[in-house]
Design a protein around this motif. Structure first.
Motif, PDB file in Angstrom:
ATOM      1  N   VAL A  61      31.476  -5.702  49.639  1.00  0.00           N
ATOM      2  CA  VAL A  61      30.507  -4.912  50.396  1.00  0.00           C
ATOM      3  C   VAL A  61      29.123  -5.407  50.001  1.00  0.00           C
ATOM      4  O   VAL A  61      28.836  -5.607  48.825  1.00  0.00           O
ATOM      5  N   PHE A  62      28.257  -5.608  50.973  1.00  0.00           N
ATOM      6  CA  PHE A  62      26.947  -6.209  50.712  1.00  0.00           C
ATOM      7  C   PHE A  62      25.825  -5.263  51.130  1.00  0.00           C
ATOM      8  O   PHE A  62      24.998  -5.568  51.974  1.00  0.00           O
ATOM      9  N   THR A  63      25.810  -4.071  50.543  1.00  0.00           N
ATOM     10  CA  THR A  63      24.715  -3.138  50.775  1.00  0.00           C
ATOM     11  C   THR A  63      23.909  -3.032  49.484  1.00  0.00           C
ATOM     12  O   THR A  63      24.416  -3.348  48.404  1.00  0.00           O
ATOM     13  N   ALA A  64      22.690  -2.548  49.595  1.00  0.00           N
ATOM     14  CA  ALA A  64      21.843  -2.413  48.407  1.00  0.00           C
ATOM     15  C   ALA A  64      22.492  -1.493  47.384  1.00  0.00           C
ATOM     16  O   ALA A  64      22.477  -1.771  46.190  1.00  0.00           O
ATOM     17  N   ARG A  65      23.079  -0.393  47.848  1.00  0.00           N
ATOM     18  CA  ARG A  65      23.727   0.532  46.911  1.00  0.00           C
ATOM     19  C   ARG A  65      24.857  -0.144  46.148  1.00  0.00           C
ATOM     20  O   ARG A  65      25.006   0.062  44.950  1.00  0.00           O
ATOM     21  N   TYR A  66      25.683  -0.899  46.824  1.00  0.00           N
ATOM     22  CA  TYR A  66      26.813  -1.544  46.156  1.00  0.00           C
ATOM     23  C   TYR A  66      26.378  -2.664  45.238  1.00  0.00           C
ATOM     24  O   TYR A  66      27.072  -3.015  44.302  1.00  0.00           O
ATOM     25  N   ARG A  67      25.212  -3.259  45.507  1.00  0.00           N
ATOM     26  CA  ARG A  67      24.733  -4.337  44.650  1.00  0.00           C
ATOM     27  C   ARG A  67      23.941  -3.811  43.459  1.00  0.00           C
ATOM     28  O   ARG A  67      24.019  -4.360  42.368  1.00  0.00           O
ATOM     29  N   VAL A  68      23.143  -2.754  43.651  1.00  0.00           N
ATOM     30  CA  VAL A  68      22.189  -2.317  42.637  1.00  0.00           C
ATOM     31  C   VAL A  68      22.681  -1.132  41.809  1.00  0.00           C
ATOM     32  O   VAL A  68      22.526  -1.127  40.589  1.00  0.00           O
ATOM     33  N   LEU A  69      23.263  -0.125  42.435  1.00  0.00           N
ATOM     34  CA  LEU A  69      23.606   1.109  41.741  1.00  0.00           C
ATOM     35  C   LEU A  69      24.503   0.913  40.521  1.00  0.00           C
ATOM     36  O   LEU A  69      24.219   1.468  39.456  1.00  0.00           O
ATOM     37  N   PRO A  70      25.575   0.114  40.591  1.00  0.00           N
ATOM     38  CA  PRO A  70      26.394  -0.072  39.385  1.00  0.00           C
ATOM     39  C   PRO A  70      25.611  -0.672  38.221  1.00  0.00           C
ATOM     40  O   PRO A  70      25.801  -0.273  37.072  1.00  0.00           O
ATOM     41  N   SER A  71      24.715  -1.598  38.498  1.00  0.00           N
ATOM     42  CA  SER A  71      23.910  -2.204  37.431  1.00  0.00           C
ATOM     43  C   SER A  71      22.934  -1.199  36.838  1.00  0.00           C
ATOM     44  O   SER A  71      22.746  -1.139  35.623  1.00  0.00           O
ATOM     45  N   VAL A  72      22.324  -0.392  37.689  1.00  0.00           N
ATOM     46  CA  VAL A  72      21.377   0.614  37.211  1.00  0.00           C
ATOM     47  C   VAL A  72      22.092   1.638  36.340  1.00  0.00           C
ATOM     48  O   VAL A  72      21.616   1.995  35.253  1.00  0.00           O
ATOM     49  N   LEU A  73      23.250   2.114  36.796  1.00  0.00           N
ATOM     50  CA  LEU A  73      24.002   3.101  36.015  1.00  0.00           C
ATOM     51  C   LEU A  73      24.473   2.519  34.682  1.00  0.00           C
ATOM     52  O   LEU A  73      24.432   3.197  33.658  1.00  0.00           O
ATOM     53  N   SER A  74      24.907   1.274  34.690  1.00  0.00           N
ATOM     54  CA  SER A  74      25.319   0.626  33.440  1.00  0.00           C
ATOM     55  C   SER A  74      24.135   0.481  32.493  1.00  0.00           C
ATOM     56  O   SER A  74      24.256   0.702  31.283  1.00  0.00           O
ATOM     57  N   GLY A  75      22.986   0.116  33.024  1.00  0.00           N
ATOM     58  CA  GLY A  75      21.789  -0.004  32.201  1.00  0.00           C
ATOM     59  C   GLY A  75      21.374   1.327  31.610  1.00  0.00           C
ATOM     60  O   GLY A  75      21.005   1.415  30.427  1.00  0.00           O
ATOM     61  N   MET A  76      21.447   2.386  32.403  1.00  0.00           N
ATOM     62  CA  MET A  76      21.108   3.716  31.898  1.00  0.00           C
ATOM     63  C   MET A  76      22.073   4.144  30.800  1.00  0.00           C
ATOM     64  O   MET A  76      21.658   4.702  29.784  1.00  0.00           O
ATOM     65  N   ALA A  77      23.359   3.888  30.994  1.00  0.00           N
ATOM     66  CA  ALA A  77      24.345   4.234  29.963  1.00  0.00           C
ATOM     67  C   ALA A  77      24.065   3.451  28.686  1.00  0.00           C
ATOM     68  O   ALA A  77      24.157   3.988  27.577  1.00  0.00           O
ATOM     69  N   GLY A  78      23.705   2.181  28.819  1.00  0.00           N
ATOM     70  CA  GLY A  78      23.363   1.368  27.653  1.00  0.00           C
ATOM     71  C   GLY A  78      22.165   1.917  26.902  1.00  0.00           C
ATOM     72  O   GLY A  78      22.163   1.963  25.673  1.00  0.00           O
ATOM     73  N   LEU A  79      21.156   2.366  27.644  1.00  0.00           N
ATOM     74  CA  LEU A  79      19.972   2.944  27.006  1.00  0.00           C
ATOM     75  C   LEU A  79      20.307   4.248  26.283  1.00  0.00           C
ATOM     76  O   LEU A  79      19.779   4.516  25.199  1.00  0.00           O
ATOM     77  N   ILE A  80      21.190   5.039  26.850  1.00  0.00           N
ATOM     78  CA  ILE A  80      21.605   6.284  26.202  1.00  0.00           C
ATOM     79  C   ILE A  80      22.312   5.976  24.886  1.00  0.00           C
ATOM     80  O   ILE A  80      22.035   6.588  23.849  1.00  0.00           O
TER      81      ILE A  80
END
Length: 91
Positions: A61-80
């Motif tokens: 799937v090539f939408t912005a949500r499918y490309r960006v959201l998993p990386s953002v959530l992983s980054g946030m979890a890493g920061l936590i």
């Protein structure tokens, strides 16, 4: 299109199946690799897909949500986890 499936513990798990016909005329179906809140699809929804020429079985799937959201959530979890680790060290 959503397909129902019995997941662990007898729960009904809905998986989305994306179907398309590639340039060579082959019918391809796949389930998106990522799923979760904010990544839901509706039945009949048209979504852009991407794949390398001749590798339609590896479509994504090539939408912005499918490309960006998993990386953002992983980054946030890493920061936590980093913040929790620093708090433990300083305590």
């Amino acid at each position: 299109m959503g397909h129902g499936d019995r997941g662990g513990r007898g729960r009904l798990v809905q998986r989305f199946v994306i179907a398309f016909t590639d340039k060579a005329g082959y019918h391809i179906e796949f389930t998106p690799q990522v799923a979760g809140i904010g990544l839901r699809l509706t039945v009949g929804q048209r979504v852009p897909i991407a794949y390398l020429d001749g590798q339609s079985q590896a479509a994504r799937v090539f939408t912005a949500r499918y490309r960006v959201l998993p990386s953002v959530l992983s980054g946030m979890a890493g920061l936590i986890f980093l913040g929790a680790g620093i708090a433990v060290i300083l305590a």
